[in-house]
Enzyme design. Structure first.
Site, PDB file in Angstrom:
ATOM      1  CG  ASP A  77       0.462  37.983  41.359  1.00 18.89           C
ATOM      2  OD1 ASP A  77       0.209  38.709  40.376  1.00 18.89           O
ATOM      3  OD2 ASP A  77       0.398  38.377  42.537  1.00 18.89           O
ATOM      4  CD  GLU A 156      37.043  39.276  29.028  1.00 15.36           C
ATOM      5  OE1 GLU A 156      37.501  40.085  29.867  1.00 15.36           O
ATOM      6  OE2 GLU A 156      37.583  39.081  27.929  1.00 15.36           O
ATOM      7  CD  GLU A 158      36.426  42.806  35.363  1.00 16.50           C
ATOM      8  OE1 GLU A 158      37.498  42.743  34.726  1.00 16.50           O
ATOM      9  OE2 GLU A 158      35.884  43.895  35.689  1.00 16.50           O
ATOM     10  CD  GLU A 242      40.052  41.343  36.371  1.00 16.20           C
ATOM     11  OE1 GLU A 242      40.712  42.355  36.692  1.00 16.20           O
ATOM     12  OE2 GLU A 242      40.050  40.876  35.217  1.00 16.20           O
ATOM     13  CD  GLU A 250      37.676  38.364  33.549  1.00 15.77           C
ATOM     14  OE1 GLU A 250      38.020  37.857  32.460  1.00 15.77           O
ATOM     15  OE2 GLU A 250      37.909  39.547  33.859  1.00 15.77           O
ATOM     16  CG  HIS A 299      35.636  43.883  29.382  1.00 16.17           C
ATOM     17  ND1 HIS A 299      36.861  43.574  29.929  1.00 16.17           N
ATOM     18  CD2 HIS A 299      35.268  45.072  29.924  1.00 16.17           C
ATOM     19  CE1 HIS A 299      37.229  44.527  30.750  1.00 16.17           C
ATOM     20  NE2 HIS A 299      36.274  45.450  30.777  1.00 16.17           N
ATOM     21  NE  ARG A 370      42.884  44.134  28.474  1.00 20.71           N
ATOM     22  CZ  ARG A 370      43.593  43.328  27.696  1.00 20.71           C
ATOM     23  NH1 ARG A 370      44.576  43.831  26.958  1.00 20.71           N
ATOM     24  NH2 ARG A 370      43.327  42.041  27.641  1.00 20.71           N
ATOM     25  CD  GLU A 389      37.601  43.061  25.459  1.00 19.85           C
ATOM     26  OE1 GLU A 389      37.568  42.999  26.709  1.00 19.85           O
ATOM     27  OE2 GLU A 389      38.653  43.159  24.811  1.00 19.85           O
ATOM     28  NE  ARG A 391      38.486  47.394  27.375  1.00 20.45           N
ATOM     29  CZ  ARG A 391      38.998  46.499  28.217  1.00 20.45           C
ATOM     30  NH1 ARG A 391      38.970  45.209  27.918  1.00 20.45           N
ATOM     31  NH2 ARG A 391      39.528  46.891  29.367  1.00 20.45           N
TER      32      ARG A 391
END
Length: 501
Positions: A77, A156, A158, A242, A250, A299, A370, A389, A391
Site C-alpha cells: 500500500d 562521514e 556522526e 566525536e 563516528e 561530511h 575545516r 569533501e 562539509r
C-alpha cells in the site's frame, strides 16, 4: 554485550572485500535462494526507503520467495508511505535487488534482508518518487555525459548514543530530556540509582575527541557496530568518539559508488540504532540534539573516475586537484543553497548551520581548512586519494537524494566551467567583518533552502534524474509537515525571552 558474528555470504555472486571478511553478495534470484538454503533462513525481509529517508519493511515466508518475486515484484500500500501515493492510487510493487541481500545480524529469527526498488504497477516502470531510483538515474546520467564512468562517495556520519531520551509536546506543554552518563552536566549527579556512585570521567563540552576509556564509554558498542557492518559487506575504516560530550560517535565506511553507498548508509543507520538498543541505549542521527556542543554532520567525500583514473587529480594543480575537480566544486558552491534542501533537510539542521560556530556554512573552497564548505583533504599525495569533501550535509538527509543532488550540482559545474573562486586557506571565522561579508553562506533555515530549491533546480532536472513531481512533492511535504508544524508551536526558550513583555 556482543553481537552475533555469523558471516553472511554465498558461493555464487559478487565478492565484496570487508576488512578480514570476504562477503559474497548474490547477483541473481538463484543466488539469493542458495543463500537462504546455506544459512537456513526462515524469513525474508523486504526493505525500501520512504521519501524523507527512513527504511520501511515487511517480511515474507519462504514459500513466497521464487523467481517471480524478483521479476514481477510484490504488492504493498503506497498510500501509507510518507511522500508516496494518494489513497486512490495506492497499489505499488516492491522488486527486490538480489545484489543487496544479506543475512540480517540484528534478527534472532534467521532472516535475509533485501533492499528493494519501488515499481508503478500500472506503468510497469520504476516509481518516480523512489529515492533509490533517483540515485540510479543519476549514475546513468553521469555515464551519458561522457565526463566520467563512476562517482565515488565516502560520507562521514556522526551520531549520538544516549542512555535514554524523553520528549513530548501538546497544546499547553512541551519538553525534551536527554540522559547520558557521559554528559558533562552529570559530574555532580548522585548516580546511585544508576547502579553505583558517580564515576567521573565525563568528556567536557567540545572535548570528546579522542579521549580513551574510561572517558569514552562507547568503545565496545562502536566495535560491535563496525564488525557487524563488515559482516554484511560494508567495509569500515575507522571508528572513534566525536567532539561532543554525552556520546557523540563516528564510524567511517570505505568509499563506494553512489547508489551502493546510499544503500550502505541505510544499513549503517539500521545497525547503529539496533546495536544501541541491544545495549539498552538509543542512537540518534538528529543533527543537533544538544545545546552548546557540537552537532552531527555528514561530511561527504566525492570524486569522479573514468574507469581506473581519478579525474580529480592533477600533479600540477592547486592542492593537486584538476581543473575538472575545481569546476565540480564550483557547481557545489553555486548550487549549495538549493542543495541544502536535500543535504540539510530538517528544521533541526539549521541549529547546526549557524554562522560563527562549528559547522561549515561558508561557501568557499580550501585545502585542510575545516571552516570552508568544500575542503581538499591533504593526508596523502596519492592520485587515488584526491577528492573534495563537502562539509555542509548532515545525517538527517536521505542519502539517495542528497548524493544524487550533489553529483548533479558538480556535473553542472563541470559542464558550465563554474569558477569556485580563490581558495580561502585562512580561518574564515576570524576574518575581518568586511572580508567575511564577501563570503557567501548557506541558507539560515529550511524554509530558505526550500525557496532556493524552488528557484534553482534546472541542474537536477537534467537527464530526468529529479522530476518536477519529485521536487514539488518534496517542497510541499517539507513545508506542510515540518516548516509549518515548527512555526505553529511556541518554543520553550521563548517563554524565557518573552513571558514578561
Amino acid at each position: 554485550m556482543a553481537s552475533k558474528k555469523e558471516k553472511s555470504g554465498s558461493s555464487v555472486g559478487v565478492s565484496v572485500e570487508a576488512g578480514s571478511y570476504r562477503v559474497t553478495r548474490p547477483d541473481s534470484a538463484d543466488a539469493v535462494i542458495d543463500l537462504i538454503r546455506q544459512h537456513e533462513v526462515q524469513i525474508v525481509d523486504l526493505k525500501f526507503t520512504d521519501l524523507p529517508g527512513l527504511w520501511q519493511h515487511f517480511s515474507i515466508t519462504l514459500p513466497e520467495v521464487h523467481d517471480g518475486l524478483f521479476e514481477a515484484g510484490i504488492g504493498f500500500d503506497g498510500s501509507s508511505i510518507r511522500g508516496f501515493q494518494e489513497i486512490h492510487e495506492s497499489d505499488m510493487l516492491l522488486r527486490p535487488d538480489p545484489s543487496t541481500a544479506f543475512v540480517d545480524p540484528m534478527c534472532d529469527t534467521p532472516t535475509l534482508s533485501v533492499i528493494c526498488d519501488v515499481v508503478d504497477p500500472v506503468l510497469r516502470q520504476p516509481y518516480s518518487r523512489d529515492p533509490r531510483y533517483i540515485a540510479k538515474k543519476a549514475e546513468n546520467y553521469l555515464r551519458q555525459t561522457g565526463i566520467a564512468t563512476t562517482c565515488y562517495f565516502g560520507p562521514e556520519l556522526e551520531f549520538f548514543i544516549f542512555d535514554s531520551i524523553r520528549f513530548g509536546q501538546d497544546q499547553h506543554s512541551g519538553y525534551y530530556y536527554v540522559e547520558s552518563a557521559e554528559g558533562d552536566w552529570t559530574t555532580g549527579r548522585d548516580e546511585g540509582a544508576y547502579g553505583g556512585g558517580n564515576l567521573g570521567y565525563k568528556p567536557r563540552y567540545k572535548e570528546g575527541y579522542f579521549p580513551t576509556p574510561p572517558h569514552d564509554t562507547l568503545q565496545d558498542i562502536r566495535s560491535d557496530i563496525a564488525l557487524t557492518l563488515q559482516q554484511v559487506g560494508v567495509q569500515v575504516e575507522v571508528h572513534h568518539h566525536e567532539v561532543a560530550t554525552a556520546g557523540q560517535n563516528e564510524i567511517d565506511m570505505r568509499f563506494a559508488t553512489l547508489t551502493r553507498m546510499a544503500d550502505n548508509v541505510m544499513i549503517y543507520k539500521y545497525i547503529c540504532k539496533n546495536m544501541a538498543r541491544r545495549y539498552g541505549k538509543v542512537a540518534t542521527f538528529m543533527p543537533k540534539p544538544l545545546f552548546a556542543d557540537n552537532a552531527s554532520g555528514m561530511h561527504c567525500h566525492q570524486s569522479l573516475w573514468r574507469d581506473n583514473e581519478n579525474l580529480f587529480y592533477d600533479a600540477q594543480g592547486w592542492a593537486l586537484t584538476s581543473e575538472l575537480c575545481r569546476w565540480y566544486i564550483g557547481g557545489l558552491l553555486q548550487h549549495a543553497p538549493a542543495l541544502m534542501a536535500f543535504c540539510a533537510p530538517t528544521t533541526n539542521s539549521y541549529k547546526r548551520l549557524v554562522p560563527g560556530y562549528e559547522a561549515p556554512v561558508n561557501l568557499a573552497m580550501s585545502q585542510r581548512n575545516r571552516s570552508a564548505a568544500a575542503r581538499i583533504p591533504m593526508y596523502s599525495d596519492s592520485p587515488n586519494a584526491r577528492r573534495v569533501e563537502f562539509r555542509c550535509p548532515d545525517p538527517s538527509a536521505n542519502a539517495y537524494l542528497a548524493f544524487a543532488a550533489m553529483m548533479m550540482a558538480g556535473l553542472d559545474g563541470i559542464e558550465n566551467k563554474m569558477d569556485p573562486g580563490e581558495p580561502l586557506d585562512r580561518n574564515i571565522y576570524d576574518l575581518p567583518p568586511e572580508e567575511a561579508r564577501k563570503v557567501r553562506q548557506v541558507p539560515g533555515s529550511l524554509d530558505a533552502s526550500l525557496a532556493a530549491l524552488e528557484m534553482d533546480h534546472a541542474f537536477l532536472r537534467k537527464g530526468d534524474v529529479f522530476t518536477d513531481d519529485l521536487i514539488d512533492t518534496w517542497l510541499a511535504y517539507k513545508r506542510a509537515r515540518e516548516v509549518d508544524s515548527i512555526r505553529l508551536r511556541p518554543h520553550p526558550w521563548e517563554f524565557y525571552l518573552y513571558f514578561d513583555v
